[in-house]
Scaffold this motif. Sequence first.
Motif, PDB file in Angstrom:
ATOM      1  N   GLY A 331      34.364  68.503 -58.208  1.00  0.00           N
ATOM      2  CA  GLY A 331      35.250  67.635 -57.727  1.00  0.00           C
ATOM      3  C   GLY A 331      36.633  67.949 -57.939  1.00  0.00           C
ATOM      4  N   GLY A 332      37.461  67.115 -57.571  1.00  0.00           N
ATOM      5  CA  GLY A 332      38.895  67.512 -58.222  1.00  0.00           C
ATOM      6  C   GLY A 332      39.510  68.303 -57.053  1.00  0.00           C
ATOM      7  N   TYR A 333      39.374  68.501 -55.903  1.00  0.00           N
ATOM      8  CA  TYR A 333      40.237  69.050 -54.764  1.00  0.00           C
ATOM      9  C   TYR A 333      40.315  68.565 -53.537  1.00  0.00           C
ATOM     10  CZ  TYR A 333      41.480  72.979 -51.707  1.00  0.00           C
ATOM     11  OH  TYR A 333      42.009  74.019 -50.854  1.00  0.00           O
ATOM     12  N   ILE A 334      41.638  68.378 -53.004  1.00  0.00           N
ATOM     13  CA  ILE A 334      42.145  67.894 -51.925  1.00  0.00           C
ATOM     14  C   ILE A 334      42.620  69.139 -50.981  1.00  0.00           C
ATOM     15  CG2 ILE A 334      43.697  66.497 -50.522  1.00  0.00           C
ATOM     16  CD1 ILE A 334      44.344  64.905 -53.418  1.00  0.00           C
ATOM     17  N   LEU A 335      42.019  69.560 -49.881  1.00  0.00           N
ATOM     18  CA  LEU A 335      42.175  70.566 -48.966  1.00  0.00           C
ATOM     19  C   LEU A 335      43.436  70.213 -48.445  1.00  0.00           C
ATOM     20  CD1 LEU A 335      39.993  73.235 -47.691  1.00  0.00           C
ATOM     21  CD2 LEU A 335      41.686  72.156 -46.127  1.00  0.00           C
ATOM     22  N   ALA A 336      44.241  71.207 -48.333  1.00  0.00           N
ATOM     23  CA  ALA A 336      45.479  71.059 -47.386  1.00  0.00           C
ATOM     24  C   ALA A 336      46.315  72.313 -47.501  1.00  0.00           C
ATOM     25  CB  ALA A 336      46.534  69.894 -48.435  1.00  0.00           C
ATOM     26  N   PRO A 337      46.976  72.515 -46.286  1.00  0.00           N
ATOM     27  CA  PRO A 337      48.090  73.644 -46.019  1.00  0.00           C
ATOM     28  C   PRO A 337      49.203  73.443 -47.436  1.00  0.00           C
ATOM     29  CG  PRO A 337      48.056  72.388 -43.929  1.00  0.00           C
ATOM     30  CD  PRO A 337      47.055  71.508 -45.014  1.00  0.00           C
ATOM     31  N   ALA A 338      49.528  74.628 -47.559  1.00  0.00           N
ATOM     32  CA  ALA A 338      50.496  74.749 -48.798  1.00  0.00           C
ATOM     33  C   ALA A 338      51.751  74.362 -48.480  1.00  0.00           C
ATOM     34  CB  ALA A 338      50.532  76.151 -49.482  1.00  0.00           C
ATOM     35  N   HIS A 339      51.989  73.746 -47.094  1.00  0.00           N
ATOM     36  CA  HIS A 339      52.919  73.186 -46.690  1.00  0.00           C
ATOM     37  C   HIS A 339      52.987  72.670 -45.478  1.00  0.00           C
ATOM     38  CE1 HIS A 339      57.573  72.277 -46.753  1.00  0.00           C
ATOM     39  NE2 HIS A 339      57.480  72.450 -47.825  1.00  0.00           N
ATOM     40  N   ASN A 340      54.108  71.940 -45.001  1.00  0.00           N
ATOM     41  CA  ASN A 340      53.879  71.525 -43.430  1.00  0.00           C
ATOM     42  C   ASN A 340      53.374  72.751 -42.503  1.00  0.00           C
ATOM     43  OD1 ASN A 340      55.095  69.067 -43.861  1.00  0.00           O
ATOM     44  ND2 ASN A 340      57.029  70.158 -43.955  1.00  0.00           N
ATOM     45  N   ILE A 341      52.478  72.693 -41.786  1.00  0.00           N
ATOM     46  CA  ILE A 341      52.006  73.915 -40.615  1.00  0.00           C
ATOM     47  C   ILE A 341      53.153  74.057 -39.796  1.00  0.00           C
ATOM     48  CG2 ILE A 341      50.322  74.602 -39.164  1.00  0.00           C
ATOM     49  CD1 ILE A 341      48.262  73.023 -40.419  1.00  0.00           C
ATOM     50  N   GLN A 342      53.457  75.425 -39.690  1.00  0.00           N
ATOM     51  CA  GLN A 342      54.969  75.875 -38.944  1.00  0.00           C
ATOM     52  C   GLN A 342      54.223  75.904 -37.574  1.00  0.00           C
ATOM     53  OE1 GLN A 342      57.951  75.998 -40.933  1.00  0.00           O
ATOM     54  NE2 GLN A 342      56.457  74.895 -42.124  1.00  0.00           N
ATOM     55  N   ALA A 343      55.574  76.135 -36.651  1.00  0.00           N
ATOM     56  CA  ALA A 343      55.497  76.070 -35.383  1.00  0.00           C
ATOM     57  C   ALA A 343      54.692  77.220 -34.737  1.00  0.00           C
ATOM     58  CB  ALA A 343      57.101  75.991 -34.685  1.00  0.00           C
ATOM     59  N   ASP A 344      54.785  78.528 -35.641  1.00  0.00           N
ATOM     60  CA  ASP A 344      54.235  79.581 -35.159  1.00  0.00           C
ATOM     61  C   ASP A 344      52.720  79.930 -35.315  1.00  0.00           C
ATOM     62  OD1 ASP A 344      54.336  79.910 -37.717  1.00  0.00           O
ATOM     63  OD2 ASP A 344      55.202  82.033 -37.796  1.00  0.00           O
ATOM     64  N   THR A 345      52.070  78.706 -35.627  1.00  0.00           N
ATOM     65  CA  THR A 345      50.727  78.762 -35.921  1.00  0.00           C
ATOM     66  C   THR A 345      50.075  78.236 -34.968  1.00  0.00           C
ATOM     67  OG1 THR A 345      50.912  77.901 -38.260  1.00  0.00           O
ATOM     68  CG2 THR A 345      48.796  77.567 -37.437  1.00  0.00           C
TER      69      THR A 345
END
Length: 364
Positions: A331-345
């Motif tokens: 346990g102990g994990y929230i998966l997320a991008p390390a910031h807002n996903i950027q427009a070039d993705t």
Amino acid sequence: MNSKARLIHAINFRETDRPPVFCSIVPQLADKLGSYFGMAVEAPIDSPMSSNRISWMDLMLRLGSDCVCVASCAPDTAPTRTLDDGLMVNEWGIGMRNHGLYDDFELHPLAHVETVEDVEAFPFPDPDAPGRFRLAQEAIEKYGKDYGIIGDLECSIFETSWYLVGLEKLFMGMAMEEPWVDALFDKVAAFHIRVGCTLAALGADVIWCGDDIGSQNGPMISVEMFDRYFFPRIRTMFAEFKKVKPDVKIAWHSCGSILPFIPRFIEAGLDILNPIQPLAAGMDPVWLKETYGDRLVFFGGICVQELLPHGTTTQVKEEVLRRIAILAKGGGYILAPAHNIQADTPIENILAMFEAVRSLEQVH
């Protein structure tokens, strides 16, 4: 297991079928994703410090997010204004101008500050102003039974302060231990303590505080300066939130390399560390999990600098599953991008991230 239970289990160090996911994006990407899914995309929510985090809730849930993010918004009496020359001025009097992908700061309303009296004379916003929490309350009532609720409170002390004063002036004031610096930090912290307490009372499962104090290669300030200015205020902030809701979990966001500060955050009462920026010096997930995994939940960890914009879908899926194997154990994990996903993705890489996570449901 629904999304709400998945988040609650993860932040209490209980294993889940898969880690809960949170995602936030920039406005340019919202338009692309809306077109892809055939969904109407509303304008970003007017929140002086949290707009990208709390906008496009239904779009994020359509992608597969397990969490809805809420925050304080501009009150009814003080919406963000756009002046004739294009400068956007929010309720703090902070002025920003759009130059394409991001807004740049141009107006620092306390740039003239020299004394404690200058700080005292400044018209700080009212944390209880009418309308400030209307959208947060509506979102919690709509989504709170089925999805995790994250109350966003980033720019908690340092960032809001430098937006008001200017970064160079604030750093100089801190180095010279000017009395107005403490007065300013106290005012800003008091505002955000009140906002965080309200979000906790409304039902947030996580209060997500933060200030960027790390660069790509190391901290922006010394540990001594952190202890002088931020540790006592952060500890007080966390304690106040727990008074309102003892089971609320507290997250802290700081981009960059922040290794020297992690023990201080734990001592202050931190539960969740974000964003675990993959390319920042020393932010190795294996070492972090081995060293702090019994005391900290990790939140983030998916690279928005190289992996998501430039990787292949196969690379994205493989790295997402690798991070989960490391950080979600026990346990102990929230998966997320390390910031807002950027427009070039590319959209396919965003979909690949969510597909990799959902593949674990089939295993269970």
